[in-house]
Design a protein around this motif. Sequence first.
Motif, short mmCIF file in Angstrom:
data_model
loop_
_atom_site.label_atom_id
_atom_site.label_comp_id
_atom_site.label_asym_id
_atom_site.label_seq_id
_atom_site.Cartn_x
_atom_site.Cartn_y
_atom_site.Cartn_z
N ALA A 179 0.83 -1.21 0.00
CA ALA A 179 0.00 0.00 0.00
C ALA A 179 0.86 1.25 0.00
O ALA A 179 0.56 2.24 -0.71
CB ALA A 179 -0.93 -0.03 1.21
N SER A 180 1.91 1.23 0.80
CA SER A 180 2.79 2.40 0.86
C SER A 180 3.45 2.65 -0.48
O SER A 180 3.55 3.80 -0.94
CB SER A 180 3.85 2.21 1.95
N LEU A 181 3.93 1.59 -1.12
CA LEU A 181 4.57 1.77 -2.42
C LEU A 181 3.58 2.24 -3.47
O LEU A 181 3.92 3.06 -4.33
CB LEU A 181 5.23 0.45 -2.85
N ILE A 182 2.36 1.71 -3.40
CA ILE A 182 1.33 2.16 -4.37
C ILE A 182 1.06 3.66 -4.17
O ILE A 182 0.97 4.43 -5.12
CB ILE A 182 0.05 1.33 -4.21
N ALA A 183 0.88 4.06 -2.90
CA ALA A 183 0.61 5.47 -2.62
C ALA A 183 1.78 6.33 -3.08
O ALA A 183 1.59 7.39 -3.71
CB ALA A 183 0.35 5.67 -1.13
N THR A 184 2.99 5.90 -2.77
CA THR A 184 4.16 6.67 -3.20
C THR A 184 4.21 6.77 -4.72
O THR A 184 4.51 7.83 -5.29
CB THR A 184 5.43 6.01 -2.67
N THR A 185 3.93 5.64 -5.38
CA THR A 185 3.94 5.64 -6.85
C THR A 185 2.90 6.60 -7.41
O THR A 185 3.15 7.33 -8.39
CB THR A 185 3.68 4.22 -7.38
N ILE A 186 1.72 6.63 -6.78
CA ILE A 186 0.67 7.53 -7.25
C ILE A 186 1.11 8.98 -7.11
O ILE A 186 0.94 9.81 -8.02
CB ILE A 186 -0.64 7.27 -6.48
#
Length: 892
Positions: A179-186
């Motif tokens: 989730a953290s990586l997805i949020a960072t990627t977004i």
Amino acid sequence: MLWTRWLVLLLCWGATGSEQQADERGAVPAEVRSDSRRERSPPPVEPLDFGFVPAAVYNTHAYYEPGSIGILFHMVHAFLYMVQPNLFPKDLIVKVIQQNMGGIKIEEWRKPENVVLLLQWIQYESGFLVCATFGVVFVVLIPIIAMCFCMCRCCDNCGGEMHQRQRKNADCHRGFYTASLIATTIFIIVGVLIALAANHNISSQVKSTRRLINTNMRDLKTFANNTPAQVDYLTAQYTTAKNKVLSDLDNIGPLLGGRIHIQLEKSVIPSLDTALRMAGAMRETKEALENVSSSLEVLQDGVGKLQASLSGERASLSNTLSDPACTNGAVSHTCNTIRSTLSQLGINADFSKVPDVNHALANVNTVLKTDLSNIVQKGYASFNDTPRLVKEQTKNIVAGVKGMLDKIGAEITGFSKMFPVEASLANFTIFLNERHKAIESYYPQIDQMDFYRWIACVAVLCMVVLVLAFNILGLLCGNCGYDKQATPTTRGCLSNTGGNLLMAGVGFSFIFAWVLMAIVTTLFVVGGNVEKLICEPLANRQLFKIIDTPFLVHPEKRNFLPGMLFQNPNIDLTLGGMYRECYDNNGLYHALQLETMFNINSFLNRTVYNRDLAKVFDSVQVDLQGITLLEQAGRDNLINFANSGIGQIDYQAYLTEVNKGVTLIDLLSFCSDLEAQADQLPRGALENALRGHASSIRSIHREQVVPLEQAMSTLHQSIKQLQKTSNDLPVKVTNVLSAIDAAEYLITHNASHVVKQETKVYVQGLVGYFKQYTEWVRNSLSAEVAQCKPISNIVDSMEIVGCSFIIDSVNTFWFGLGGCCILLIPSIIFSVKLAKYYRRMDTEDVFEDMANTGNHDEQVCDIHGNLAISSPYCDTLTRFPRASAPPSYSVW
């Protein structure tokens, strides 16, 4: 520089030659300038319609609305305000410029005052310095950290070991990292989109720059082409004022003569009116005397006849009362009563002794043989002929003034043609065309450079996009290939590929992050300072205040702009003031304060209304001695009327007789009483006789008394009128003659003052037309001629192109790219952590429950399935033959 001077001086009309020429004419005398101080207020001058100066239509709309990307611009401005909340350092910049006008020298910075300035500048730039320091540290540390990280992993540390420890909350950790990586990627994607939007905005606005350049050049050409026509229109409108003055000169009789007539009629007309009323009184007196004479004759004749009629009726009535029937005891009392009233049937007024008025009537008829009304009307006509006298006596002056006005008009028109304004502006137009073509020749190069810039920015963004691609693909492969039932050593190929992609993204992040941050730091320092030190001060016009600071450029040159344009730095002309005037679309003459070099208003005043014209107007003389209000025949007529004798008539004798009445008793009342007495008698001859006498008396009253009463009424009115007219008649006539004499004396002796006063009013009216023209010229030069809106549009267009198009987009680009750089750090951390859950491990932890002994022995299984049983306290090399590092026995 030559073109600049011609552009500045195109409205001056040659200050040097014109002032010399104007000085030769001289100033207007003080007497003329003080004409406004008169005893009475002058009449309002008729406003002149000079029409409208041909207006120039400018097409440039120096206004920019960024649209939806403006939200990003506001975000960047807010960030820059957080970084640099200090006010614009106007005083600091001025001191720095003044300290270093002689050139920047290293040894000069050691002086205390320069050290103070340097410290103040560092304090102002503290926000930028902190952020720039962070960027430099980032750029330096990222390669070092990357090298350390790689070496650490090569030593099977920092997550480099291919062994994953089994934990109960492993799924929770994996979900958090995912989730953290997805949020960072977004968020990184958002930053990329922001930078990409800014990059595209620069390219799209480059085309708008062409439109601004084209419209500004067209406006400058319009300015150059319309200015000569506007100047010609100003000079041509002198004809409007001149024609109005000529019209008033042609009508000098009704205008000046009419004003003189109005001022003199206050004394003249009342005296003539009194004489005219006296002529009417003469006619009324004649009519009254004739009425008195005729009424007296009627009364004298009628009274005699009435006396005879009443005497006969009295005798007849007395005979009737002598009838034997009146001796009857019952009737005798009534007859005696009637007999006692017979003496009342008589005449009361006696006009036989009243003197006649024939002598006075004869005298009045003699007076009326002279027509006083006609004589007075001649006086009116003579006085009303004042406008004609004025026109005849000023005929030569009017002709001279017309010639002078034509000469002045020719001088103004010729003066406007003395300088090659049209030729200069034509050359300026050619210069603009050449510059425009030169600018257009750079358009292909600008497009090519913008294309290279766009490619470079896209290439920079592709570095981030590459990392994003690895992150996204790693997340997709890892999540899609992840199997909860598989052990770390038996994970599928897809899951292992996802972990490898994430680690590839980490590698490229280390490779590109420091490069991207170097770009961001450079653009931030440059773009941020340009925004805070140039764009914002230019938007709120603080930058003009720096340029307009007195003695900024040179300690002996007060103002920069007039020193550059006119080589006179002492003129109070500032760049900010000029910009405001041009922004309001005022004229270049007013914006550049050209009145300090050439006061067109003063020039026109000295030219249009000069000393010679003032002398001509002052020489206006009007002689009114030829006006005669009352001829000598009229004077004699008034004196004869006063001596006509109507004052010697015995009006009291007439009034005494008129007030008596015609008869001693009212005959109608007598008849009524007689009939009442007859009603008391028995019916018979006596009663009928008395009634017959009453009827006869009524007939006498109707036929004789009533006409006499009418004649007496006419006589009474005429006597009263004559008495009123004759009352102090000599005094009245004397007053009339005195008023006539006073009016004639005013005309012959004191009219010069009135003429001079009204001439001043008339001349001021003529001067008022010239003042309207000069005031209109001044206002037109200030607001309508050579409107310098293109100059302010150029400044605004430069601000739009440099700040709104470029700087805002550049700042938005590094804002988005800088966010991506910052977010690459958590992206690296989360990718490294998450890759551990997707990659296939070389060893894994295996646990078995020893039911017999009750001990939990840990077993390590290698990638080939070989099992090694050992105690937790056995040698680690035996327990973990393939592990890169022994696991720690932490709490599960």
